[in-house]
Design a protein around this motif. Structure first.
Motif, PDB file in Angstrom:
ATOM      1  N   ASP A 133      32.477  64.075  61.511  1.00  0.00           N
ATOM      2  CA  ASP A 133      32.351  65.531  61.362  1.00  0.00           C
ATOM      3  C   ASP A 133      31.585  65.908  60.101  1.00  0.00           C
ATOM      4  OD1 ASP A 133      33.689  66.260  63.719  1.00  0.00           O
ATOM      5  OD2 ASP A 133      35.631  65.943  62.763  1.00  0.00           O
ATOM      6  N   ILE A 134      30.500  65.195  59.841  1.00  0.00           N
ATOM      7  CA  ILE A 134      29.649  65.501  58.693  1.00  0.00           C
ATOM      8  C   ILE A 134      28.659  66.598  59.101  1.00  0.00           C
ATOM      9  CG2 ILE A 134      28.025  64.585  56.999  1.00  0.00           C
ATOM     10  CD1 ILE A 134      30.880  63.386  56.853  1.00  0.00           C
ATOM     11  N   ALA A 135      28.765  67.754  58.475  1.00  0.00           N
ATOM     12  CA  ALA A 135      27.922  68.902  58.831  1.00  0.00           C
ATOM     13  C   ALA A 135      26.755  69.014  57.855  1.00  0.00           C
ATOM     14  CB  ALA A 135      28.756  70.184  58.831  1.00  0.00           C
ATOM     15  N   TYR A 136      25.832  68.035  57.923  1.00  0.00           N
ATOM     16  CA  TYR A 136      24.679  68.073  57.018  1.00  0.00           C
ATOM     17  C   TYR A 136      23.650  69.079  57.527  1.00  0.00           C
ATOM     18  CZ  TYR A 136      22.703  64.856  60.536  1.00  0.00           C
ATOM     19  OH  TYR A 136      22.263  64.281  61.701  1.00  0.00           O
ATOM     20  N   ASP A 137      22.810  69.536  56.619  1.00  0.00           N
ATOM     21  CA  ASP A 137      21.744  70.475  56.968  1.00  0.00           C
ATOM     22  C   ASP A 137      20.394  69.790  57.134  1.00  0.00           C
ATOM     23  OD1 ASP A 137      23.224  73.119  56.689  1.00  0.00           O
ATOM     24  OD2 ASP A 137      23.606  72.240  54.723  1.00  0.00           O
ATOM     25  N   LYS A 138      20.171  68.723  56.353  1.00  0.00           N
ATOM     26  CA  LYS A 138      18.886  68.012  56.385  1.00  0.00           C
ATOM     27  C   LYS A 138      19.145  66.513  56.424  1.00  0.00           C
ATOM     28  CE  LYS A 138      16.226  71.728  55.350  1.00  0.00           C
ATOM     29  NZ  LYS A 138      15.073  72.205  56.125  1.00  0.00           N
ATOM     30  N   PHE A 139      18.414  65.828  57.306  1.00  0.00           N
ATOM     31  CA  PHE A 139      18.462  64.368  57.354  1.00  0.00           C
ATOM     32  C   PHE A 139      17.031  63.879  57.184  1.00  0.00           C
ATOM     33  CE2 PHE A 139      18.648  60.097  58.904  1.00  0.00           C
ATOM     34  CZ  PHE A 139      19.967  59.676  58.736  1.00  0.00           C
ATOM     35  N   ILE A 140      16.747  63.303  56.017  1.00  0.00           N
ATOM     36  CA  ILE A 140      15.386  62.866  55.707  1.00  0.00           C
ATOM     37  C   ILE A 140      15.268  61.357  55.848  1.00  0.00           C
ATOM     38  CG2 ILE A 140      15.887  62.727  53.229  1.00  0.00           C
ATOM     39  CD1 ILE A 140      12.505  63.696  54.853  1.00  0.00           C
ATOM     40  N   ARG A 141      14.178  60.922  56.455  1.00  0.00           N
ATOM     41  CA  ARG A 141      13.852  59.493  56.539  1.00  0.00           C
ATOM     42  C   ARG A 141      12.585  59.262  55.731  1.00  0.00           C
ATOM     43  NH1 ARG A 141      13.793  57.674  62.708  1.00  0.00           N
ATOM     44  NH2 ARG A 141      13.392  55.688  61.617  1.00  0.00           N
ATOM     45  N   THR A 142      12.591  58.225  54.906  1.00  0.00           N
ATOM     46  CA  THR A 142      11.429  58.016  54.033  1.00  0.00           C
ATOM     47  C   THR A 142      10.216  57.499  54.776  1.00  0.00           C
ATOM     48  OG1 THR A 142      12.197  55.792  53.410  1.00  0.00           O
ATOM     49  CG2 THR A 142      12.885  57.638  52.004  1.00  0.00           C
ATOM     50  N   THR A 143      10.359  57.224  56.072  1.00  0.00           N
ATOM     51  CA  THR A 143       9.193  56.887  56.887  1.00  0.00           C
ATOM     52  C   THR A 143       8.579  58.127  57.524  1.00  0.00           C
ATOM     53  OG1 THR A 143      10.745  56.370  58.691  1.00  0.00           O
ATOM     54  CG2 THR A 143       9.871  54.510  57.409  1.00  0.00           C
ATOM     55  N   ASP A 144       9.159  59.286  57.250  1.00  0.00           N
ATOM     56  CA  ASP A 144       8.619  60.545  57.774  1.00  0.00           C
ATOM     57  C   ASP A 144       7.268  60.823  57.120  1.00  0.00           C
ATOM     58  OD1 ASP A 144       8.072  63.350  58.181  1.00  0.00           O
ATOM     59  OD2 ASP A 144      10.182  63.607  58.723  1.00  0.00           O
ATOM     60  N   PRO A 145       6.237  61.153  57.889  1.00  0.00           N
ATOM     61  CA  PRO A 145       4.909  61.423  57.306  1.00  0.00           C
ATOM     62  C   PRO A 145       4.922  62.498  56.233  1.00  0.00           C
ATOM     63  CG  PRO A 145       4.737  61.184  59.692  1.00  0.00           C
ATOM     64  CD  PRO A 145       6.203  61.192  59.374  1.00  0.00           C
ATOM     65  N   LYS A 146       5.741  63.540  56.383  1.00  0.00           N
ATOM     66  CA  LYS A 146       5.773  64.596  55.374  1.00  0.00           C
ATOM     67  C   LYS A 146       6.317  64.071  54.045  1.00  0.00           C
ATOM     68  CE  LYS A 146      10.350  66.606  56.391  1.00  0.00           C
ATOM     69  NZ  LYS A 146      11.079  67.812  56.833  1.00  0.00           N
ATOM     70  N   HIS A 147       7.245  63.109  54.127  1.00  0.00           N
ATOM     71  CA  HIS A 147       7.766  62.503  52.903  1.00  0.00           C
ATOM     72  C   HIS A 147       6.676  61.695  52.217  1.00  0.00           C
ATOM     73  CE1 HIS A 147      10.440  60.396  50.142  1.00  0.00           C
ATOM     74  NE2 HIS A 147       9.887  59.266  50.545  1.00  0.00           N
ATOM     75  N   GLU A 148       5.902  60.940  52.972  1.00  0.00           N
ATOM     76  CA  GLU A 148       4.821  60.137  52.395  1.00  0.00           C
ATOM     77  C   GLU A 148       3.824  61.020  51.653  1.00  0.00           C
ATOM     78  OE1 GLU A 148       1.344  56.941  53.754  1.00  0.00           O
ATOM     79  OE2 GLU A 148       3.094  57.298  55.057  1.00  0.00           O
ATOM     80  N   GLU A 149       3.525  62.174  52.207  1.00  0.00           N
ATOM     81  CA  GLU A 149       2.595  63.085  51.546  1.00  0.00           C
ATOM     82  C   GLU A 149       3.157  63.578  50.214  1.00  0.00           C
ATOM     83  OE1 GLU A 149      -0.548  63.800  52.478  1.00  0.00           O
ATOM     84  OE2 GLU A 149      -0.143  62.205  53.950  1.00  0.00           O
ATOM     85  N   ILE A 150       4.455  63.873  50.181  1.00  0.00           N
ATOM     86  CA  ILE A 150       5.094  64.329  48.945  1.00  0.00           C
ATOM     87  C   ILE A 150       5.071  63.222  47.898  1.00  0.00           C
ATOM     88  CG2 ILE A 150       7.303  65.020  47.910  1.00  0.00           C
ATOM     89  CD1 ILE A 150       5.950  67.256  49.458  1.00  0.00           C
ATOM     90  N   VAL A 151       5.358  61.989  48.306  1.00  0.00           N
ATOM     91  CA  VAL A 151       5.375  60.856  47.365  1.00  0.00           C
ATOM     92  C   VAL A 151       3.994  60.650  46.763  1.00  0.00           C
ATOM     93  CG1 VAL A 151       5.690  58.360  47.158  1.00  0.00           C
ATOM     94  CG2 VAL A 151       7.321  59.707  48.492  1.00  0.00           C
ATOM     95  N   LYS A 152       2.967  60.704  47.569  1.00  0.00           N
ATOM     96  CA  LYS A 152       1.601  60.500  47.075  1.00  0.00           C
ATOM     97  C   LYS A 152       1.185  61.604  46.116  1.00  0.00           C
ATOM     98  CE  LYS A 152      -0.198  57.788  50.967  1.00  0.00           C
ATOM     99  NZ  LYS A 152      -1.134  57.762  52.116  1.00  0.00           N
ATOM    100  N   GLU A 153       1.548  62.849  46.432  1.00  0.00           N
ATOM    101  CA  GLU A 153       1.195  63.953  45.538  1.00  0.00           C
ATOM    102  C   GLU A 153       1.944  63.833  44.213  1.00  0.00           C
ATOM    103  OE1 GLU A 153       1.353  68.861  45.259  1.00  0.00           O
ATOM    104  OE2 GLU A 153       1.859  67.863  47.169  1.00  0.00           O
ATOM    105  N   PHE A 154       3.225  63.477  44.293  1.00  0.00           N
ATOM    106  CA  PHE A 154       4.032  63.315  43.079  1.00  0.00           C
ATOM    107  C   PHE A 154       3.454  62.198  42.211  1.00  0.00           C
ATOM    108  CE2 PHE A 154       7.550  61.700  40.568  1.00  0.00           C
ATOM    109  CZ  PHE A 154       8.238  62.845  40.182  1.00  0.00           C
ATOM    110  N   TYR A 155       3.124  61.058  42.832  1.00  0.00           N
ATOM    111  CA  TYR A 155       2.536  59.926  42.104  1.00  0.00           C
ATOM    112  C   TYR A 155       1.254  60.368  41.400  1.00  0.00           C
ATOM    113  CZ  TYR A 155       0.598  55.227  41.320  1.00  0.00           C
ATOM    114  OH  TYR A 155       0.070  54.090  40.752  1.00  0.00           O
ATOM    115  N   SER A 156       0.443  61.132  42.096  1.00  0.00           N
ATOM    116  CA  SER A 156      -0.830  61.590  41.517  1.00  0.00           C
ATOM    117  C   SER A 156      -0.597  62.510  40.326  1.00  0.00           C
ATOM    118  CB  SER A 156      -1.661  62.300  42.587  1.00  0.00           C
ATOM    119  OG  SER A 156      -2.005  61.395  43.635  1.00  0.00           O
ATOM    120  N   ARG A 157       0.449  63.323  40.397  1.00  0.00           N
ATOM    121  CA  ARG A 157       0.781  64.198  39.258  1.00  0.00           C
ATOM    122  C   ARG A 157       1.161  63.375  38.035  1.00  0.00           C
ATOM    123  NH1 ARG A 157       4.169  69.727  39.834  1.00  0.00           N
ATOM    124  NH2 ARG A 157       3.170  70.645  41.667  1.00  0.00           N
ATOM    125  N   VAL A 158       2.026  62.392  38.250  1.00  0.00           N
ATOM    126  CA  VAL A 158       2.475  61.545  37.141  1.00  0.00           C
ATOM    127  C   VAL A 158       1.306  60.742  36.583  1.00  0.00           C
ATOM    128  CG1 VAL A 158       4.037  59.669  36.489  1.00  0.00           C
ATOM    129  CG2 VAL A 158       4.815  61.437  38.079  1.00  0.00           C
TER     130      VAL A 158
END
Length: 602
Positions: free
Chosen positions: A142-167
């Motif tokens: 009975d876990i009522a989560y709102d978001k379930f993210i998988r790090t293989t999700d393409p949108k996550h990969e885009e965020i990681v690459k942008e974050f890396y570029s910022r750093v």
């Protein structure tokens, strides 16, 4: 509204309709730096609001579990974290806050590729299977989560690459040779001084292997003072307080830059400026807390994700990954010009029968089996009530059964059942008066109100065990009140005694209504069954909030449901020879397989 009954209760009870109320590394190994810092600006992009924790009440309450590693199916440790997170999220929703409860799976890294190969599948297929196993277990619990993210999700990969570029643009990433001892299970290099004999990892008890790589590093040492300032200005940043002491010790001992890429790992997100390497799994996974905030229709960029609820209000984690979240993660965020989370809470480990759990010891605790045998409410309640949140905790079957039966079946379930039974027998299941009027001049109401306020404070402080205890005390007080008042005897006396007894039942049932709301973050199904017995609809239960713990919800004329047990008492069946009669049922002290059975509770 239903009419209040003013005529003689004993002779004039009418049936009315119910009311519609509503990772850790210190690089002191053999570092051989071949400095090749990129010819980029060395400016330091500190976010001016990185230590600003004053947010308006309209901001969402963003709560996260770790993103669980999919090298193996979910275990009791990950279930425990998620149960606690769910209870906290449910409480915040009761307060009327917009909650974003994030969980998910970490699906990159060497260990994932190895696990996939061992099972005869490719990494993508393996991740799909294990990720779905987590979703299925969360549903069962009975876990009522709102978001379930998988790090293989393409949108996550885009965020990681942008974050890396910022750093990278901030001058905080450089290339260097690294030689050291690597724990494959931790997916990190280890400082030799923290290892056991034969260079064994203290967590996994397996020897670390010598490696030499040409990696990209994050300039963690640059953020020594900013991290010290965060802990000074906001001592609640790391909880419990003894975990804060650990983090302060790590920082004071001196921070060392850490590797954020792997040349030997193919299963991962490629480094934006060097596709021969993949981004280190932790530098990747931590960003899932931000990428999860994106809606499906959103553009996959940091600005959109951050504007959807960042910073997180609470990262809930196990103590073994505290350094990643309380040291590495805030430094990474500051480098990228983003706000640090408001709080990191590191809870303890679980043991079984006083021993560390492990497959080699044959004493693992499978959460899916626990839920199948006992149901989600029992599992949720035991671990949140019996383990002081933040400390280590122990599970034993006998203790589990004793606690669940005593608290949920007896103290709460039996109190409700016998009260409704008396109401049906003597008052046609109808409340004779408003609960506010029934409790006038009684100390019982004052005690309940005090205990409910205690529960609210404990929930807010993440003292989940104490919150459960405060609510349970209402049940204990209700049982004591029933025994002292003995309404079954008063009913037999008739007249004024009859009316007093009828009021006593209203008082107890109002306490049960309050228990149902206050315990719903921990036992949502049990709480709904209590509400249903009190004549409410599912819609009314789902719309309840913390203000409904205020005394006075039940009104005269409300009709209660026919009494039936709201919690199945757990009984053990002894294993018997084939064809023989089953042994007598016992609550404890029997090594037979537990089975939940609903029995009448008088």
């Amino acid at each position: 509204m239903a009419a209040r009954m003013n005529c003689s209760i004993q002779n004039s009870l009418f049936l009315l309709n119910p009311l519609n109320s509503k990772a850790t590394t210190h690089f002191k190994n053999h570092l051989k730096f071949r400095q090749s810092l990129f010819s980029l600006s060395k400016r330091t992009m500190f976010c001016s609001c990185s230590t600003n924790y004053d947010k308006t009440s309209t901001d969402p309450f963003v709560l996260t579990t770790p993103l669980y590693y999919v090298n193996a199916p979910p275990h009791m440790g990950s279930a425990y974290t998620t149960i606690a997170a769910d209870a906290i999220a449910r409480f915040q929703r009761l307060l009327g806050k917009k909650v974003v409860f994030i969980t998910g799976t970490d699906e990159h890294g060497e260990k994932i590729a190895a696990a996939a190969a061992a099972s005869g599948s490719n990494p993508s297929e393996h991740c799909e299977v294990i990720s779905q196993a987590y979703k299925m277990l969360w549903k069962d619990l009975d876990i009522a989560y709102d978001k379930f993210i998988r790090t293989t999700d393409p949108k996550h990969e885009e965020i990681v690459k942008e974050f890396y570029s910022r750093v990278l643009a901030n001058g905080d990433i450089y290339k260097a040779d690294y030689e050291g001892l690597y724990c494959i299970n931790c997916e990190e290099y280890k400082d030799e001084k923290e290892l056991l004999e034969n260079h064994c990892c203290p967590i996994h008890l397996k020897p670390c292997v010598a490696r030499k790589e040409d990696n990209y590093f994050f300039a963690l040492s640059k953020y020594q003072k900013p991290l010290e300032e965060i802990l000074t200005q906001n001592p609640d940043f790391v909880q419990p307080s003894f975990r804060l002491n650990e983090v302060q010790g790590w920082i004071k001992s001196g921070l060392r830059d850490f590797s954020i890429s792997r040349a030997s790992v193919d299963w991962g997100i490629p480094v934006p400026n060097d596709n021969r390497q993949t981004i280190y799994v932790w530098f990747d996974a931590l960003l899932g807390y931000i990428s999860a905030l994106l809606e499906n229709k959103d553009q996959s960029n940091l600005q959109t994700a951050v504007s959807s609820g960042w910073p997180a209000s609470l990262h809930l984690i196990g103590k073994d990954i505290l350094r990643f979240h309380a040291v590495y993660w805030p430094a990474m965020l500051m480098s990228a010009g983003l706000t640090v989370p408001k709080k990191v809470f590191g809870h303890g480990f679980l043991t079984k029968d006083g021993m560390k759990m492990g497959k080699s010891l044959g004493n693992t605790l499978e959460p899916s089996e626990l839920v199948h045998n006992f149901g989600p409410d029992a599992v949720r309640y035991f671990f949140l009530k019996q383990v002081e949140f933040g400390n280590d905790g122990d599970y034993s079957e006998d203790q589990f059964i004793n606690i669940v039966n005593a608290h949920l079946a007896n103290t709460i379930g039996n109190l409700l059942n016998r009260t409704l039974g008396l109401l049906r027998k003597n008052c046609q299941s109808t409340l004779v008066v408003d609960s506010a009027i029934a409790a006038e001049g009684t100390a019982f109401r004052d005690n309940v109100e005090k205990l409910i306020e205690n529960a609210r404070v404990h929930y807010g402080n993440l003292s989940l065990s104490s919150a459960c205890e405060a609510v349970l005390e209402i049940g204990n007080a209700g049982n004591s009140y029933m025994d002292e008042r003995a309404p079954w005897s008063l009913f037999k006396q008739g007249d004024a005694a009859f009316e007093a007894a009828a009021k006593d039942l209203v008082i107890i049932l109002e306490a049960m209504r309050i228990i149902a709301v206050a315990l719903s973050p921990v036992t949502p199904n049990l709480s709904w069954r209590i509400y249903e017995q009190l004549g409410y609809s599912k819609e009314q239960f789902d719309s309840a909030n913390w203000s409904d713990t205020k005394w006075g919800g039940l009104k005269g004329g409300q009709v209660m449901a026919q009494p039936k047990p709201v919690f199945a008492r757990i009984e053990l069946k002894a294993e018997t020879a084939e064809g023989s009669e089953p042994a007598a049922k016992q609550v404890v002290k029997n090594k037979g397989k537990p089975k939940a059975k609903a029995i009448a509770e008088a």
